[in-house]
Design an enzyme around this catalytic site. Structure first.
Site, PDB file in Angstrom:
ATOM      1  N   CYS A  31      34.084  39.241  29.614  1.00  0.00           N
ATOM      2  CA  CYS A  31      35.539  39.391  29.516  1.00  0.00           C
ATOM      3  C   CYS A  31      36.007  39.345  28.060  1.00  0.00           C
ATOM      4  O   CYS A  31      35.904  38.304  27.410  1.00  0.00           O
ATOM      5  CB  CYS A  31      36.175  38.277  30.351  1.00  0.00           C
ATOM      6  SG  CYS A  31      37.918  37.995  30.046  1.00  0.00           S
ATOM      7  N   CYS A  34      38.760  36.821  27.293  1.00  0.00           N
ATOM      8  CA  CYS A  34      38.197  35.461  27.373  1.00  0.00           C
ATOM      9  C   CYS A  34      37.560  35.070  26.040  1.00  0.00           C
ATOM     10  O   CYS A  34      37.656  33.917  25.608  1.00  0.00           O
ATOM     11  CB  CYS A  34      37.136  35.366  28.472  1.00  0.00           C
ATOM     12  SG  CYS A  34      37.774  35.698  30.128  1.00  0.00           S
TER      13      CYS A  34
END
Length: 110
Positions: A31, A34
């Site tokens: 991600c 993230c």
């Protein structure tokens, strides 16, 4: 310097029972957003050591807790207090936003 705890499905329930606010970063290796917020979470772990519990849960390695909370988008950051969900942020936010949310929960304890 504190480091964010690695939280798993098996350690989650016990951890969120803390009398201190608990910030959980639900994330995954693949991600991009993230990876942007990850260093911020690590900074907060150091800055809030002793005042709050900061941890990260890899949603690819732990599926039952993210499913329990219906997490569909990551990063999702949730703040728990005495086992209860008290705040939630989805997506990348400025560090100051997370600080404000943590401080509000710390002050509510005092």
């Amino acid at each position: 310097m504190g480091k964010a705890l690695e939280i798993t499905d098996s350690t989650f329930e016990e951890l969120i029972q803390s009398d201190k606010p608990v910030l959980v970063d639900f994330w995954a290796e693949w991600c991009g957003p993230c990876k942007m917020i990850g260093p911020v979470v690590e900074q907060l772990a150091g800055e809030y050591e002793g005042k709050a519990v900061i941890g990260k849960m890899d949603v690819d390695m732990n599926s039952s807790i993210p499913a329990k909370f219906g997490i569909r988008s990551i990063p999702t950051l949730m703040i728990f207090k005495s086992g209860q969900l008290v705040d939630k942020v989805v997506g990348v936010v400025p560090k100051s936003t997370l600080e404000d949310k943590l401080n509000a929960q710390i002050e509510a304890t005092v």
